[in-house]
Design a protein around this motif. Structure first.
Motif, PDB file in Angstrom:
ATOM      1  N   ALA A  40       0.813  -1.300  -0.097  1.00 29.15           N
ATOM      2  CA  ALA A  40      -0.068   0.032   0.124  1.00 29.15           C
ATOM      3  C   ALA A  40       0.927   1.228   0.008  1.00 29.15           C
ATOM      4  O   ALA A  40       1.180   1.821   1.105  1.00 29.15           O
ATOM      5  CB  ALA A  40      -0.887   0.018   1.240  1.00 29.15           C
ATOM      6  N   PRO A  41       1.219   1.801  -1.175  1.00 27.58           N
ATOM      7  CA  PRO A  41       2.104   2.873  -1.389  1.00 27.58           C
ATOM      8  C   PRO A  41       1.717   4.075  -0.190  1.00 27.58           C
ATOM      9  O   PRO A  41       0.686   4.189  -0.310  1.00 27.58           O
ATOM     10  CB  PRO A  41       2.151   3.269  -2.750  1.00 27.58           C
ATOM     11  CG  PRO A  41       1.703   2.220  -3.447  1.00 27.58           C
ATOM     12  CD  PRO A  41       0.763   1.272  -2.535  1.00 27.58           C
ATOM     13  N   GLY A  42       2.689   4.511   0.525  1.00 25.51           N
ATOM     14  CA  GLY A  42       2.458   5.715   1.254  1.00 25.51           C
ATOM     15  C   GLY A  42       1.924   5.156   2.902  1.00 25.51           C
ATOM     16  O   GLY A  42       2.213   6.076   3.621  1.00 25.51           O
ATOM     17  N   GLU A  56       1.085  -3.480 -14.621  1.00 22.65           N
ATOM     18  CA  GLU A  56       2.363  -2.971 -14.380  1.00 22.65           C
ATOM     19  C   GLU A  56       1.804  -2.334 -12.811  1.00 22.65           C
ATOM     20  O   GLU A  56       1.045  -1.456 -12.563  1.00 22.65           O
ATOM     21  CB  GLU A  56       2.471  -1.676 -15.193  1.00 22.65           C
ATOM     22  CG  GLU A  56       3.219  -2.200 -16.619  1.00 22.65           C
ATOM     23  CD  GLU A  56       4.240  -2.695 -16.541  1.00 22.65           C
ATOM     24  OE1 GLU A  56       5.289  -2.312 -15.490  1.00 22.65           O
ATOM     25  OE2 GLU A  56       4.884  -2.936 -17.845  1.00 22.65           O
ATOM     26  N   LEU A  57       2.992  -2.574 -11.971  1.00 21.42           N
ATOM     27  CA  LEU A  57       2.326  -2.225 -10.604  1.00 21.42           C
ATOM     28  C   LEU A  57       3.226  -0.900 -10.107  1.00 21.42           C
ATOM     29  O   LEU A  57       2.913  -0.343  -8.932  1.00 21.42           O
ATOM     30  CB  LEU A  57       2.996  -3.350  -9.517  1.00 21.42           C
ATOM     31  CG  LEU A  57       2.274  -4.731  -9.496  1.00 21.42           C
ATOM     32  CD1 LEU A  57       2.784  -5.617  -8.740  1.00 21.42           C
ATOM     33  CD2 LEU A  57       0.773  -4.203  -9.258  1.00 21.42           C
ATOM     34  N   ARG A  60      -6.984   0.681  -6.732  1.00 22.33           N
ATOM     35  CA  ARG A  60      -8.028   0.007  -7.323  1.00 22.33           C
ATOM     36  C   ARG A  60      -7.445  -1.309  -8.282  1.00 22.33           C
ATOM     37  O   ARG A  60      -7.837  -2.381  -8.094  1.00 22.33           O
ATOM     38  CB  ARG A  60      -8.840   0.728  -8.257  1.00 22.33           C
ATOM     39  CG  ARG A  60     -10.043   0.247  -8.517  1.00 22.33           C
ATOM     40  CD  ARG A  60     -11.180   1.034  -9.300  1.00 22.33           C
ATOM     41  NE  ARG A  60     -12.431   0.467  -9.693  1.00 22.33           N
ATOM     42  CZ  ARG A  60     -13.319   1.139 -10.011  1.00 22.33           C
ATOM     43  NH1 ARG A  60     -13.173   2.625 -10.469  1.00 22.33           N
ATOM     44  NH2 ARG A  60     -14.534   0.533 -10.616  1.00 22.33           N
ATOM     45  N   ARG A  61      -6.526  -0.994  -9.035  1.00 23.57           N
ATOM     46  CA  ARG A  61      -5.832  -1.973 -10.056  1.00 23.57           C
ATOM     47  C   ARG A  61      -5.080  -3.262  -9.190  1.00 23.57           C
ATOM     48  O   ARG A  61      -4.976  -4.121  -9.468  1.00 23.57           O
ATOM     49  CB  ARG A  61      -5.267  -1.362 -11.051  1.00 23.57           C
ATOM     50  CG  ARG A  61      -5.891  -0.692 -12.251  1.00 23.57           C
ATOM     51  CD  ARG A  61      -4.988   0.033 -13.274  1.00 23.57           C
ATOM     52  NE  ARG A  61      -5.623   0.430 -14.433  1.00 23.57           N
ATOM     53  CZ  ARG A  61      -5.323   0.077 -15.554  1.00 23.57           C
ATOM     54  NH1 ARG A  61      -4.580  -0.660 -15.878  1.00 23.57           N
ATOM     55  NH2 ARG A  61      -6.119   0.639 -16.618  1.00 23.57           N
ATOM     56  N   ALA A  72      -4.556  -8.530  -6.989  1.00 23.09           N
ATOM     57  CA  ALA A  72      -4.455  -9.291  -5.580  1.00 23.09           C
ATOM     58  C   ALA A  72      -5.532 -10.394  -5.786  1.00 23.09           C
ATOM     59  O   ALA A  72      -5.119 -11.438  -5.149  1.00 23.09           O
ATOM     60  CB  ALA A  72      -4.625  -8.331  -4.531  1.00 23.09           C
ATOM     61  N   LEU A  73      -6.629 -10.343  -6.276  1.00 27.82           N
ATOM     62  CA  LEU A  73      -7.493 -11.524  -6.346  1.00 27.82           C
ATOM     63  C   LEU A  73      -7.196 -12.414  -7.299  1.00 27.82           C
ATOM     64  O   LEU A  73      -7.657 -13.567  -7.376  1.00 27.82           O
ATOM     65  CB  LEU A  73      -9.089 -10.776  -6.942  1.00 27.82           C
ATOM     66  CG  LEU A  73      -9.732  -9.802  -6.020  1.00 27.82           C
ATOM     67  CD1 LEU A  73     -10.766  -9.236  -6.477  1.00 27.82           C
ATOM     68  CD2 LEU A  73      -9.871 -10.483  -4.691  1.00 27.82           C
TER      69      LEU A  73
END
Length: 255
Positions: free
Chosen positions: A53-55, A73-74, A80-81, A86-87
């Protein structure tokens, strides 16, 4: 999965936990990841599994290079993407058995991701899915009504594996699935992973601490040392031509 010159840190001003890592997992392939404690193995596993979770404090963030997982691309991607990705990725954290919900039965623990994705999912169908997976990880269906504390550590680890696979992921990321498990149970757990991988056809990243165990189920290995890849390829090839002192030690221990 493709990591290209990937650099990851816990905060932009911190020393990178991964520095210029380049590895690839082909469709249907199992890549083993090995290295000393603190080498960056769990960090790479978390990033690939989109468990970031960036930040947010204490989570790894991509600060250089690129990482592409299942076509996504991460780096600099929206939450949301990332959540959608992750699913599609099954994640078995280190000592995953201890992360089971203690107030839920074993069956409810395995089914939980199904209802997190779709709260209206048919419960009978979910029950059938859960039963198939519990059987697949070589446990009797009688465990479904029990609670995690009533199982052995090895049994809990198998239940955590079933939970990680309940959404039929395209990629499984298992972070040291045999850590802390009795030596007699480690081999069977890894063999269950290998059998399910062949049966269901997912790709896999398996983090391990014992190369003798890993080499029985992986197609290739990546060796991490201090955040760097110091060995990469087929197990025999890497050990036969060690290019780093740590890989030479692995070769000596495996001979």
């Amino acid at each position: 999965m493709l990591a290209d010159d990937l650099t990851v840190a816990y905060g932009r001003d911190e020393t990178p936990a991964l520095n210029g890592v380049s590895v690839q997992i082909l469709d249907g392939e199992t890549l083993g990841l090995i290295g000393e404690a603190g080498a960056g193995k769990s960090t790479l596993a978390r990033v690939i599994a989109a468990q970031t979770a960036p930040g947010e404090r204490g989570t790894p963030e991509i600060v250089g290079g690129r990482l592409r997982v299942l076509g996504t691309e991460l780096r600099r991607n929206s939450s949301r993407r990332r959540d959608a990705l992750a699913l599609r990725v099954g994640y078995l954290p280190q000592d995953g058995g201890s992360s089971l919900q203690p107030h839920l039965t074993v069956g409810e623990n395995v089914a939980e991701p199904i209802f997190q994705r779709d709260k209206h999912f048919d419960r009978l169908e979910a029950g059938a899915v859960v039963a198939r997976l519990v059987d697949a990880v070589r446990l009797p269906l009688s465990v479904l009504e029990r609670f995690p504390h009533e199982l052995s550590r090895g049994q809990r680890q198998r239940i955590a594996l079933a939970r990680a696979l309940v959404l039929e992921p395209e990629l499984l990321v298992a972070d040291d699935p045999t850590m802390g498990v009795d030596v007699l149970v480690r081999g069977p757990i890894l063999q269950v992973v290998a059998e399910l991988q062949r049966e269901l056809g997912f790709s896999a990243l398996i983090v391990g601490h014992d190369l003798r165990e890993l080499r029985t189920i992986v197609d290739r290995i990546a060796v991490l040392h201090a955040g760097l890849v110091v060995g990469y390829g087929g197990v025999d090839e890497v050990l036969a031509h060690p290019l780093h002192p740590y890989v030479r030690r692995l070769a000596e221990l495996s001979s």
